[in-house]
Write a protein that holds these residues in place. Sequence first.
Motif, PDB file in Angstrom:
ATOM      1  N   ILE A 167       0.815  -1.229   0.000  1.00  0.00           N
ATOM      2  CA  ILE A 167       0.000   0.000   0.000  1.00  0.00           C
ATOM      3  C   ILE A 167       0.844   1.273   0.000  1.00  0.00           C
ATOM      4  O   ILE A 167       0.344   2.350  -0.290  1.00  0.00           O
ATOM      5  N   GLN A 168       2.119   1.151   0.287  1.00  0.00           N
ATOM      6  CA  GLN A 168       2.974   2.343   0.184  1.00  0.00           C
ATOM      7  C   GLN A 168       3.443   2.575  -1.250  1.00  0.00           C
ATOM      8  O   GLN A 168       3.969   3.630  -1.580  1.00  0.00           O
ATOM      9  N   LYS A 169       3.264   1.573  -2.084  1.00  0.00           N
ATOM     10  CA  LYS A 169       3.655   1.702  -3.505  1.00  0.00           C
ATOM     11  C   LYS A 169       2.463   2.028  -4.388  1.00  0.00           C
ATOM     12  O   LYS A 169       2.599   2.697  -5.405  1.00  0.00           O
ATOM     13  N   VAL A 170       1.302   1.418  -4.042  1.00  0.00           N
ATOM     14  CA  VAL A 170       0.151   1.543  -4.933  1.00  0.00           C
ATOM     15  C   VAL A 170      -1.136   1.674  -4.125  1.00  0.00           C
ATOM     16  O   VAL A 170      -1.379   0.897  -3.202  1.00  0.00           O
ATOM     17  N   ILE A 200      -5.524   8.547   0.005  1.00  0.00           N
ATOM     18  CA  ILE A 200      -4.572   7.648  -0.671  1.00  0.00           C
ATOM     19  C   ILE A 200      -3.286   8.416  -1.014  1.00  0.00           C
ATOM     20  O   ILE A 200      -2.174   7.961  -0.756  1.00  0.00           O
ATOM     21  N   ILE A 201      -3.484   9.608  -1.608  1.00  0.00           N
ATOM     22  CA  ILE A 201      -2.348  10.418  -2.056  1.00  0.00           C
ATOM     23  C   ILE A 201      -1.426  10.779  -0.889  1.00  0.00           C
ATOM     24  O   ILE A 201      -0.207  10.835  -1.027  1.00  0.00           O
ATOM     25  N   ALA A 202      -2.052  11.032   0.280  1.00  0.00           N
ATOM     26  CA  ALA A 202      -1.264  11.408   1.461  1.00  0.00           C
ATOM     27  C   ALA A 202      -0.288  10.285   1.843  1.00  0.00           C
ATOM     28  O   ALA A 202       0.727  10.535   2.467  1.00  0.00           O
ATOM     29  N   MET A 203      -0.611   9.060   1.457  1.00  0.00           N
ATOM     30  CA  MET A 203       0.296   7.942   1.761  1.00  0.00           C
ATOM     31  C   MET A 203       1.456   7.875   0.759  1.00  0.00           C
ATOM     32  O   MET A 203       2.310   7.010   0.859  1.00  0.00           O
ATOM     33  N   ARG A 204       1.438   8.785  -0.221  1.00  0.00           N
ATOM     34  CA  ARG A 204       2.519   8.937  -1.205  1.00  0.00           C
ATOM     35  C   ARG A 204       2.829   7.689  -2.019  1.00  0.00           C
ATOM     36  O   ARG A 204       4.003   7.330  -2.179  1.00  0.00           O
ATOM     37  N   PRO A 205       1.808   7.013  -2.542  1.00  0.00           N
ATOM     38  CA  PRO A 205       2.126   5.918  -3.452  1.00  0.00           C
ATOM     39  C   PRO A 205       2.545   6.529  -4.791  1.00  0.00           C
ATOM     40  O   PRO A 205       2.195   7.681  -5.080  1.00  0.00           O
ATOM     41  N   ALA A 255      -2.205  17.167   0.125  1.00  0.00           N
ATOM     42  CA  ALA A 255      -3.289  16.368  -0.479  1.00  0.00           C
ATOM     43  C   ALA A 255      -4.579  17.192  -0.578  1.00  0.00           C
ATOM     44  O   ALA A 255      -5.286  17.144  -1.591  1.00  0.00           O
ATOM     45  N   LEU A 256      -4.870  18.000   0.460  1.00  0.00           N
ATOM     46  CA  LEU A 256      -6.075  18.847   0.439  1.00  0.00           C
ATOM     47  C   LEU A 256      -6.010  19.822  -0.724  1.00  0.00           C
ATOM     48  O   LEU A 256      -6.994  20.060  -1.430  1.00  0.00           O
ATOM     49  N   ASP A 257      -4.809  20.373  -0.929  1.00  0.00           N
ATOM     50  CA  ASP A 257      -4.594  21.349  -1.982  1.00  0.00           C
ATOM     51  C   ASP A 257      -4.718  20.695  -3.371  1.00  0.00           C
ATOM     52  O   ASP A 257      -5.414  21.184  -4.256  1.00  0.00           O
ATOM     53  N   LEU A 258      -4.060  19.550  -3.511  1.00  0.00           N
ATOM     54  CA  LEU A 258      -4.035  18.848  -4.802  1.00  0.00           C
ATOM     55  C   LEU A 258      -5.432  18.427  -5.253  1.00  0.00           C
ATOM     56  O   LEU A 258      -5.775  18.467  -6.422  1.00  0.00           O
ATOM     57  N   LEU A 259      -6.253  17.994  -4.293  1.00  0.00           N
ATOM     58  CA  LEU A 259      -7.600  17.520  -4.621  1.00  0.00           C
ATOM     59  C   LEU A 259      -8.630  18.633  -4.521  1.00  0.00           C
ATOM     60  O   LEU A 259      -9.827  18.400  -4.681  1.00  0.00           O
ATOM     61  N   ASP A 260      -8.150  19.866  -4.209  1.00  0.00           N
ATOM     62  CA  ASP A 260      -9.019  21.031  -4.162  1.00  0.00           C
ATOM     63  C   ASP A 260     -10.157  20.880  -3.147  1.00  0.00           C
ATOM     64  O   ASP A 260     -11.305  21.238  -3.432  1.00  0.00           O
ATOM     65  N   ILE A 261      -9.838  20.344  -1.970  1.00  0.00           N
ATOM     66  CA  ILE A 261     -10.874  20.173  -0.943  1.00  0.00           C
ATOM     67  C   ILE A 261     -10.501  20.885   0.374  1.00  0.00           C
ATOM     68  O   ILE A 261     -11.117  20.633   1.406  1.00  0.00           O
TER      69      ILE A 261
END
Length: 281
Positions: A83-86, A159-164, A129-135
């Motif tokens: 889960i850290q990769k994908v 998911i993105i916050a986990m940096r996969p 992640a909040l910024d990237l997803l505009d939320i």
Amino acid sequence: MNKIVVEHLKYRYPLTEKLALDDLSFEVEAGQFIGLVGQNLAGKSTLCQALTGLVPHFYHGGYGGKVIVDGLEVGKSDINDIIQKVGIVFQNPFTQVTGSKLTVYEEIAFGLENMGVPRKEMIERIDHALDLLDIEPYKDRAPFDLSGGQMQRMAIAGIIAMRPQIIVLDEPTSQLDPQGSEEVFRAIQSLSRQGMTVIMAEHKMEKVAQYSDRILLLHEGRLIDDDKPEKVFSRDDLAAYGVAAPVYTQVCKALQAKPAAEPSYPATLDKAYEALAGDAS
Ligand SMILES: Nc1ncnc2c1ncn2[C@@H]1O[C@H](COP(=O)(O)OP(=O)(O)OP(=O)(O)O)[C@@H](O)[C@H]1O
Ligand SMILES: [Mg+2]
């Protein structure tokens, strides 16, 4: 090395006879956007699960061949490493909400807390992640008070916050209204532009054609084609696999409009416009 290497992947769900994935082999380069298409039960969701380790670690059954993500062999690795990769995003945003967090911010923090990420880094990752997803404007809201599109973007942010480096999306907009779908597609496109490797199963062919570098066409668990969108969608036998080409391809094909140098019909609005305008002049 390629980001994803799939070699002779075969998979059968427990207590079933038929292979859900039947000898799939393909590779994906870093940063590519891959569209997975095929009619219902073609094997798209099962492939998404095999790319993220849910098959065979959660769904057991018969498994053969290899899936390697970012150097890690999925079948033989710990799910916590995978889960850290994908990361995987499912169809229904409701099923991805923990139900135990009071705010969007805490919801996004959940995966990072489980991973034991230090607090300072956690805050940086969540803000990004909040910024990237505009939320960002909804960060203090209750997760279930969001619209479907906002909720799905929150799930993607988690998911993105986990940096996969790879994200797999299984029909991420099928439960959303047109506005919510558009918000989510825009967010996915921006992740792709930032260099993320994206695999998206999708029935909305205009969107798949617009975003994908390559299309994998699945049918009854087999890989029928793996090519550029305009090539796959120009196939004369597409209907036999239960797939309708994007409307742009259908119109151009009906009018026999394609650039002189091209063997295939356009699959996006821009290319269709060029072909039709070129035809008219
Ligand atoms: N949990 C399960 N247990 C047993 N068989 C399953 C399970 N999930 C899927 N299958 C079978 O695996 C095959 C592939 O199904 P899958 O759900 O991957 O298709 P799909 O392309 O995602 O379809 P859809 O477009 O409807 O989402 C089908 O034959 C299906 O019946
Ligand atoms: Mg599915």
